[in-house]
Write an enzyme that holds these catalytic residues in place. Sequence first.
Site, short mmCIF file in Angstrom:
data_model
loop_
_atom_site.label_atom_id
_atom_site.label_comp_id
_atom_site.label_asym_id
_atom_site.label_seq_id
_atom_site.Cartn_x
_atom_site.Cartn_y
_atom_site.Cartn_z
N GLY A 16 -8.23 -1.10 1.37
CA GLY A 16 -8.18 -1.32 -0.08
C GLY A 16 -7.82 -2.75 -0.45
O GLY A 16 -8.15 -3.24 -1.53
N ARG A 17 -7.11 -3.40 0.48
CA ARG A 17 -6.68 -4.78 0.20
C ARG A 17 -6.74 -5.62 1.46
O ARG A 17 -5.96 -6.55 1.65
CB ARG A 17 -5.25 -4.78 -0.33
CG ARG A 17 -4.27 -4.08 0.60
CD ARG A 17 -2.87 -4.48 0.31
NE ARG A 17 -1.93 -3.66 1.06
CZ ARG A 17 -0.64 -3.87 1.04
NH1 ARG A 17 -0.13 -4.83 0.32
NH2 ARG A 17 0.16 -3.11 1.74
N ASP A 65 -3.91 7.30 9.57
CA ASP A 65 -4.60 6.02 9.38
C ASP A 65 -3.75 4.86 9.88
O ASP A 65 -4.23 3.73 9.95
CB ASP A 65 -4.97 5.80 7.90
CG ASP A 65 -3.78 5.93 6.98
OD1 ASP A 65 -3.11 6.99 7.01
OD2 ASP A 65 -3.49 4.98 6.23
N ARG A 87 -3.80 -11.12 10.37
CA ARG A 87 -3.32 -10.24 11.44
C ARG A 87 -4.32 -10.22 12.58
O ARG A 87 -5.53 -10.31 12.35
CB ARG A 87 -3.15 -8.85 10.83
CG ARG A 87 -2.75 -7.78 11.80
CD ARG A 87 -2.13 -6.62 11.07
NE ARG A 87 -3.12 -5.69 10.56
CZ ARG A 87 -2.80 -4.58 9.87
NH1 ARG A 87 -1.54 -4.31 9.59
NH2 ARG A 87 -3.73 -3.77 9.46
N GLY A 139 -9.53 3.70 3.69
CA GLY A 139 -10.24 2.43 3.92
C GLY A 139 -9.40 1.23 3.53
O GLY A 139 -8.32 1.35 2.97
N LYS A 157 -4.75 -9.23 5.18
CA LYS A 157 -4.11 -8.20 4.34
C LYS A 157 -3.62 -8.89 3.07
O LYS A 157 -2.94 -9.91 3.17
CB LYS A 157 -2.93 -7.62 5.14
CG LYS A 157 -2.29 -6.40 4.55
CD LYS A 157 -1.56 -5.68 5.68
CE LYS A 157 -0.54 -4.70 5.21
NZ LYS A 157 0.12 -4.05 6.36
P1 AMP Z 1 -0.77 1.86 4.05
O1 AMP Z 1 0.17 2.96 3.74
O2 AMP Z 1 -0.26 0.49 3.75
O3 AMP Z 1 -1.30 1.97 5.44
O4 AMP Z 1 -2.02 2.01 3.06
C1 AMP Z 1 -2.64 3.23 2.81
C2 AMP Z 1 -3.91 3.01 2.00
O5 AMP Z 1 -3.61 2.42 0.73
C3 AMP Z 1 -4.92 2.11 2.65
O6 AMP Z 1 -6.20 2.60 2.30
C4 AMP Z 1 -4.66 0.76 1.98
O7 AMP Z 1 -5.80 -0.08 1.99
C5 AMP Z 1 -4.33 1.21 0.56
N1 AMP Z 1 -3.47 0.24 -0.15
C6 AMP Z 1 -2.16 0.01 0.04
N2 AMP Z 1 -1.71 -0.93 -0.83
C7 AMP Z 1 -2.76 -1.31 -1.58
C8 AMP Z 1 -2.95 -2.24 -2.66
N3 AMP Z 1 -1.95 -2.98 -3.14
N4 AMP Z 1 -4.19 -2.34 -3.20
C9 AMP Z 1 -5.22 -1.60 -2.74
N5 AMP Z 1 -5.10 -0.72 -1.74
C10 AMP Z 1 -3.89 -0.56 -1.16
MG MG Z 2 -2.31 1.46 6.87
#
Ligand code: AMP
Ligand code: MG
Length: 488
Positions: free
Chosen positions: A94-95, A254, A178, A92, A115
């Site tokens: 997260g940020r 994802d 975005r 989901g 983001k």
């Molecule tokens: P990504 O690899 O960037 O696609 O992120 C994978 C997952 O990690 C997703 O659920 C993002 O929302 C979460 N995520 C990545 N960086 C952060 C962050 N700094 N804080 C919270 N969630 C994060």
């Molecule tokens: Mg992602």
Amino acid sequence: MSTASSPTLALDDQFARALPEMALPWQAEPVDEPRLLVLNEPLAAELGLDADWLRSPEGLRLLVGNHVPDGANPVAQAYAGHQFGNYSPRLGDGRALLLGELVHADGRPRDLHLKGSGRTPFARGGDGLAAVGPMLREYLVSEAMHALGIPTTRSLAVVATGRTVHRETPLPGAVLARVASSHLRVGSFQYARATGDVDLLRRLADHAIARHHPSAADAEHPHLALFEAVVAAQASLVARWMLAGFVHGVMNTDNTTISGETIDYGPCAFVEAYDPHTVFSSIDQQGRYAYGNQPLVIQWNLARLAEALLPLLADDQEQGVELATAALVAFGDRYDSAFSSGMRAKLGLPAGLADDVASPLVDDLLALLRANHVDHTSFYRRLGRAARGDAEPVREVFLDLAAIDEWIIRWRALGPDADAVDRVNPVHVPRNHLVEEALAAATGGDQEAFAQLLDAVRAPYEERPGFERFAAPAPEDFSATYRTFCGT
Ligand code: AMP
Ligand code: MG
């Protein structure tokens, strides 16, 4: 100071209304002093957004999620996903936040998404934040991809937050705005499937059909047609990546869209010396997402989508598997034909050339490029000059001159079209050393190099006086050790 008044900004909440189980209403973290770093004025215009207003205090507050227009309903989206092959039932946003949907000048909806807007209930251990460097990187590379004609999410703006983000070192924080045709991913379907609620899965599939593949609605079997349409869109997308030398770097389910747009510019990079084994990401130790593996990986991700869709494909599971397998098998042919027609275009080959002539010519070339460590992007550009009669620029980047001379003779005998070669082979891609240099300067507060590089990659096919350095490969000592980082 801008005097632009607040326009009526119509942000729809289609996704949140259609799929409330996957949409968690949430608010961005307050930003006291938002400062605009870059704004995509042409994109703003396409979305009917007034650039002067976006630059105003209220516009900036919109771009960091602190101004929520009337009727908007920002949500964090739920999704699951396989990360490096391991399944996570709950990832989901997260940020990130989906602010809502806008109508583009083409009449179709677009997501406006943030983001780096703060922690959400999906944040797990993360801080919910993003740093200036990685957000400018996404802005730059996504705009370069768009200019290259490769389907991608777009970047509307990067706004500095004034917050400090703690990574290996303290970094200035930012929020990226975005724009995407949607944020539906393979992982969205995995999430819906895992809830066991087939009605939710069906609503998600119908939403995806309406939004991305409307012709599937008229098919005899709309949900199978949806799957086939995603297979086709991803086969074409990944072929485009391969032709451009793009390594996504983190092809988790994802990060694989239903629309067929490239999404999530984390550890991505363009290959320099052509080699299918190229891996840039520091965390991809096994080379799962290596350049040459991308077609296989996307097929694996599509198999995960098929599994998620199974209850919609047939009442009988075995029959569903049969239908999904047939559609997945078609991936190979679709990918091969997209890649091979793209290679024919890169080589300027005449239309209608027999496959038993074109295929070995392409295969032999790729073997030569690899054996001679030839720079992918500049090689194809040099071919334009070779097609006009001057083979020296091509010859000078090969060690094995006899082999490339023999190849050039075969190729020229087919009558390649020099102008066609120049039309499809870029001069400018965001080369790694240039990206790093521009982002380091921007992180330190100097945006000149970023602005110049953005200018270059937005006109990828244009050879411009004064821009020679944007066309040149990285120094060898840079390329040998270059790594990208996921911890963005
Ligand atoms: P990504 O690899 O960037 O696609 O992120 C994978 C997952 O990690 C997703 O659920 C993002 O929302 C979460 N995520 C990545 N960086 C952060 C962050 N700094 N804080 C919270 N969630 C994060
Ligand atoms: Mg992602």
